[in-house]
Design a protein around this motif. Structure first.
Motif, PDB file in Angstrom:
ATOM      1  N   HIS A   1       0.823  -1.217   0.000  1.00  0.00           N
ATOM      2  CA  HIS A   1       0.000   0.000   0.000  1.00  0.00           C
ATOM      3  C   HIS A   1       0.856   1.265   0.000  1.00  0.00           C
ATOM      4  O   HIS A   1       0.617   2.178  -0.784  1.00  0.00           O
ATOM      5  CB  HIS A   1      -0.944   0.019   1.199  1.00  0.00           C
ATOM      6  CG  HIS A   1      -1.694   1.300   1.338  1.00  0.00           C
ATOM      7  ND1 HIS A   1      -2.658   1.703   0.432  1.00  0.00           N
ATOM      8  CD2 HIS A   1      -1.594   2.299   2.248  1.00  0.00           C
ATOM      9  CE1 HIS A   1      -3.123   2.878   0.791  1.00  0.00           C
ATOM     10  NE2 HIS A   1      -2.500   3.260   1.886  1.00  0.00           N
ATOM     11  N   SER A   2       1.823   1.311   0.892  1.00  0.00           N
ATOM     12  CA  SER A   2       2.606   2.540   1.056  1.00  0.00           C
ATOM     13  C   SER A   2       3.767   2.636   0.070  1.00  0.00           C
ATOM     14  O   SER A   2       4.239   3.739  -0.205  1.00  0.00           O
ATOM     15  CB  SER A   2       3.142   2.639   2.489  1.00  0.00           C
ATOM     16  OG  SER A   2       4.128   1.640   2.710  1.00  0.00           O
ATOM     17  N   GLY A   3       4.226   1.482  -0.406  1.00  0.00           N
ATOM     18  CA  GLY A   3       5.417   1.481  -1.242  1.00  0.00           C
ATOM     19  C   GLY A   3       6.655   1.856  -0.454  1.00  0.00           C
ATOM     20  O   GLY A   3       7.693   2.191  -1.015  1.00  0.00           O
ATOM     21  N   ASN A   4       6.543   1.776   0.876  1.00  0.00           N
ATOM     22  CA  ASN A   4       7.608   2.252   1.745  1.00  0.00           C
ATOM     23  C   ASN A   4       7.910   1.193   2.804  1.00  0.00           C
ATOM     24  O   ASN A   4       7.082   0.946   3.693  1.00  0.00           O
ATOM     25  CB  ASN A   4       7.159   3.573   2.396  1.00  0.00           C
ATOM     26  CG  ASN A   4       8.218   4.215   3.233  1.00  0.00           C
ATOM     27  OD1 ASN A   4       9.026   3.554   3.869  1.00  0.00           O
ATOM     28  ND2 ASN A   4       8.200   5.539   3.255  1.00  0.00           N
ATOM     29  N   LYS A   5       9.085   0.602   2.714  1.00  0.00           N
ATOM     30  CA  LYS A   5       9.489  -0.448   3.646  1.00  0.00           C
ATOM     31  C   LYS A   5       9.519   0.066   5.092  1.00  0.00           C
ATOM     32  O   LYS A   5       9.061  -0.597   6.003  1.00  0.00           O
ATOM     33  CB  LYS A   5      10.868  -0.975   3.239  1.00  0.00           C
ATOM     34  CG  LYS A   5      11.416  -2.042   4.136  1.00  0.00           C
ATOM     35  CD  LYS A   5      12.808  -2.470   3.710  1.00  0.00           C
ATOM     36  CE  LYS A   5      13.353  -3.442   4.731  1.00  0.00           C
ATOM     37  NZ  LYS A   5      14.745  -3.744   4.534  1.00  0.00           N
ATOM     38  N   LYS A   6      10.041   1.266   5.288  1.00  0.00           N
ATOM     39  CA  LYS A   6      10.157   1.819   6.648  1.00  0.00           C
ATOM     40  C   LYS A   6       8.786   2.045   7.279  1.00  0.00           C
ATOM     41  O   LYS A   6       8.595   1.796   8.467  1.00  0.00           O
ATOM     42  CB  LYS A   6      10.969   3.107   6.647  1.00  0.00           C
ATOM     43  CG  LYS A   6      12.447   2.890   6.424  1.00  0.00           C
ATOM     44  CD  LYS A   6      13.232   4.117   6.843  1.00  0.00           C
ATOM     45  CE  LYS A   6      14.701   3.962   6.580  1.00  0.00           C
ATOM     46  NZ  LYS A   6      15.368   3.036   7.460  1.00  0.00           N
ATOM     47  N   GLU A   7       7.830   2.529   6.502  1.00  0.00           N
ATOM     48  CA  GLU A   7       6.481   2.746   7.030  1.00  0.00           C
ATOM     49  C   GLU A   7       5.838   1.418   7.408  1.00  0.00           C
ATOM     50  O   GLU A   7       5.176   1.312   8.441  1.00  0.00           O
ATOM     51  CB  GLU A   7       5.611   3.495   6.024  1.00  0.00           C
ATOM     52  CG  GLU A   7       4.262   3.867   6.583  1.00  0.00           C
ATOM     53  CD  GLU A   7       3.438   4.749   5.662  1.00  0.00           C
ATOM     54  OE1 GLU A   7       2.202   4.720   5.801  1.00  0.00           O
ATOM     55  OE2 GLU A   7       4.004   5.475   4.829  1.00  0.00           O
ATOM     56  N   ALA A   8       6.026   0.407   6.573  1.00  0.00           N
ATOM     57  CA  ALA A   8       5.480  -0.922   6.869  1.00  0.00           C
ATOM     58  C   ALA A   8       6.116  -1.501   8.129  1.00  0.00           C
ATOM     59  O   ALA A   8       5.427  -2.089   8.974  1.00  0.00           O
ATOM     60  CB  ALA A   8       5.702  -1.857   5.679  1.00  0.00           C
ATOM     61  N   GLU A   9       7.421  -1.321   8.278  1.00  0.00           N
ATOM     62  CA  GLU A   9       8.108  -1.794   9.489  1.00  0.00           C
ATOM     63  C   GLU A   9       7.603  -1.049  10.715  1.00  0.00           C
ATOM     64  O   GLU A   9       7.384  -1.647  11.766  1.00  0.00           O
ATOM     65  CB  GLU A   9       9.622  -1.605   9.351  1.00  0.00           C
ATOM     66  CG  GLU A   9      10.268  -2.565   8.387  1.00  0.00           C
ATOM     67  CD  GLU A   9      11.741  -2.268   8.142  1.00  0.00           C
ATOM     68  OE1 GLU A   9      12.263  -1.240   8.634  1.00  0.00           O
ATOM     69  OE2 GLU A   9      12.375  -3.084   7.439  1.00  0.00           O
ATOM     70  N   LYS A  10       7.419   0.258  10.576  1.00  0.00           N
ATOM     71  CA  LYS A  10       6.918   1.079  11.691  1.00  0.00           C
ATOM     72  C   LYS A  10       5.547   0.593  12.142  1.00  0.00           C
ATOM     73  O   LYS A  10       5.277   0.497  13.346  1.00  0.00           O
ATOM     74  CB  LYS A  10       6.860   2.545  11.259  1.00  0.00           C
ATOM     75  CG  LYS A  10       6.356   3.490  12.324  1.00  0.00           C
ATOM     76  CD  LYS A  10       6.329   4.923  11.804  1.00  0.00           C
ATOM     77  CE  LYS A  10       5.740   5.868  12.828  1.00  0.00           C
ATOM     78  NZ  LYS A  10       5.660   7.244  12.334  1.00  0.00           N
ATOM     79  N   LEU A  11       4.688   0.261  11.184  1.00  0.00           N
ATOM     80  CA  LEU A  11       3.352  -0.226  11.504  1.00  0.00           C
ATOM     81  C   LEU A  11       3.432  -1.485  12.366  1.00  0.00           C
ATOM     82  O   LEU A  11       2.821  -1.565  13.432  1.00  0.00           O
ATOM     83  CB  LEU A  11       2.566  -0.515  10.227  1.00  0.00           C
ATOM     84  CG  LEU A  11       1.182  -1.127  10.438  1.00  0.00           C
ATOM     85  CD1 LEU A  11       0.223  -0.085  10.983  1.00  0.00           C
ATOM     86  CD2 LEU A  11       0.662  -1.724   9.143  1.00  0.00           C
ATOM     87  N   VAL A  12       4.199  -2.455  11.926  1.00  0.00           N
ATOM     88  CA  VAL A  12       4.294  -3.720  12.650  1.00  0.00           C
ATOM     89  C   VAL A  12       4.972  -3.531  14.004  1.00  0.00           C
ATOM     90  O   VAL A  12       4.519  -4.089  15.013  1.00  0.00           O
ATOM     91  CB  VAL A  12       5.009  -4.795  11.792  1.00  0.00           C
ATOM     92  CG1 VAL A  12       5.260  -6.059  12.593  1.00  0.00           C
ATOM     93  CG2 VAL A  12       4.164  -5.111  10.556  1.00  0.00           C
ATOM     94  N   LYS A  13       6.017  -2.736  14.057  1.00  0.00           N
ATOM     95  CA  LYS A  13       6.681  -2.467  15.345  1.00  0.00           C
ATOM     96  C   LYS A  13       5.728  -1.804  16.330  1.00  0.00           C
ATOM     97  O   LYS A  13       5.700  -2.150  17.514  1.00  0.00           O
ATOM     98  CB  LYS A  13       7.920  -1.589  15.140  1.00  0.00           C
ATOM     99  CG  LYS A  13       9.086  -2.325  14.542  1.00  0.00           C
ATOM    100  CD  LYS A  13      10.265  -1.395  14.342  1.00  0.00           C
ATOM    101  CE  LYS A  13      11.410  -2.102  13.667  1.00  0.00           C
ATOM    102  NZ  LYS A  13      12.571  -1.211  13.452  1.00  0.00           N
ATOM    103  N   ASN A  14       4.931  -0.858  15.841  1.00  0.00           N
ATOM    104  CA  ASN A  14       3.969  -0.192  16.720  1.00  0.00           C
ATOM    105  C   ASN A  14       2.923  -1.175  17.233  1.00  0.00           C
ATOM    106  O   ASN A  14       2.549  -1.137  18.406  1.00  0.00           O
ATOM    107  CB  ASN A  14       3.299   0.982  16.006  1.00  0.00           C
ATOM    108  CG  ASN A  14       4.212   2.180  15.884  1.00  0.00           C
ATOM    109  OD1 ASN A  14       5.227   2.286  16.555  1.00  0.00           O
ATOM    110  ND2 ASN A  14       3.854   3.099  15.013  1.00  0.00           N
ATOM    111  N   ILE A  15       2.443  -2.053  16.369  1.00  0.00           N
ATOM    112  CA  ILE A  15       1.462  -3.060  16.795  1.00  0.00           C
ATOM    113  C   ILE A  15       2.072  -3.946  17.869  1.00  0.00           C
ATOM    114  O   ILE A  15       1.452  -4.197  18.911  1.00  0.00           O
ATOM    115  CB  ILE A  15       0.985  -3.907  15.594  1.00  0.00           C
ATOM    116  CG1 ILE A  15       0.142  -3.055  14.642  1.00  0.00           C
ATOM    117  CG2 ILE A  15       0.188  -5.118  16.069  1.00  0.00           C
ATOM    118  CD1 ILE A  15      -0.164  -3.722  13.310  1.00  0.00           C
ATOM    119  N   ILE A  16       3.288  -4.418  17.641  1.00  0.00           N
ATOM    120  CA  ILE A  16       3.957  -5.303  18.598  1.00  0.00           C
ATOM    121  C   ILE A  16       4.146  -4.606  19.942  1.00  0.00           C
ATOM    122  O   ILE A  16       3.853  -5.172  20.999  1.00  0.00           O
ATOM    123  CB  ILE A  16       5.301  -5.799  18.033  1.00  0.00           C
ATOM    124  CG1 ILE A  16       5.051  -6.764  16.872  1.00  0.00           C
ATOM    125  CG2 ILE A  16       6.148  -6.460  19.123  1.00  0.00           C
ATOM    126  CD1 ILE A  16       6.288  -7.114  16.059  1.00  0.00           C
TER     127      ILE A  16
END
Length: 188
Positions: A51-66
């Motif tokens: 969706h974002s085309g951005n690896k860092k944003e995707a990582e941030k999402l999962v880290k925040n969930i965790i």
């Protein structure tokens, strides 16, 4: 002793939350998250990256969930929630389960996608979760929760997710399978 007296338990709880907020190592996280949940989070990461085309944003999402999940677990295990907050937790759980079942249904049943319903379920889950943790977590942690819900409650993302033959289809299929497993095992 007075109400403001030193309590080792309070210091221990603050230390746990601080340590957990700094965790990013996958091996350390595996201690707290089972294999199916890890697979589910990996598939959420893939969806976010598409969706974002951005690896860092995707990582941030999962880290925040965790981080949020682990902090909730620490608070719950240390019996930090009031009766009112525990009732709100039940409300959150019910609303979140309805959102999960809607995602599964919208994926599995053609032409059943209902964006307003899903967005409302996410909004109600978000508000219930904020109520539960607002007295226990920092503003930074609360903003993490807001960011996660804002990501998933994005109309463009949701519309693309459930569009027939979308770029998300393969990953969404895996995510739905993970959700089924988690619901069957009682983990989700």
């Amino acid at each position: 002793m007075t109400e403001n007296a030193f309590r080792a338990r309070d210091i221990g709880l603050r230390a746990q939350k601080k340590i957990l907020s700094r965790m990013t190592n996958k091996n350390v996280v595996k201690v707290f998250i089972d294999d199916n949940s890890a697979s589910l989070l990996d598939n959420l990461y893939k969806l976010a990256k598409i969706h974002s085309g951005n690896k860092k944003e995707a990582e941030k999402l999962v880290k925040n969930i965790i981080k949020v999940i682990i902090k909730l677990g620490v608070l719950y295990r240390n019996e930090q929630f009031s009766q009112e907050e525990l009732q709100a937790a039940d409300k959150f759980w019910n609303k979140f389960q309805l959102a999960q079942m809607a995602v599964i249904s919208f994926y599995e049943v053609d032409f059943s996608y209902d964006r307003p319903y899903l967005m409302n379920a996410f909004n109600e889950s978000h508000q219930a979760l904020r109520f539960i943790v607002q007295k226990h977590l920092t503003e930074k942690s609360l903003s993490r929760i807001d960011w996660v819900f804002a990501f998933f409650n994005n109309a463009k993302f949701l519309d693309g997710l459930f569009k027939k033959d979308s770029e998300y289809s393969e990953t969404l299929s895996k995510l739905v399978a993970d959700m089924h497993k988690a619901m069957d095992s009682g983990d989700l």
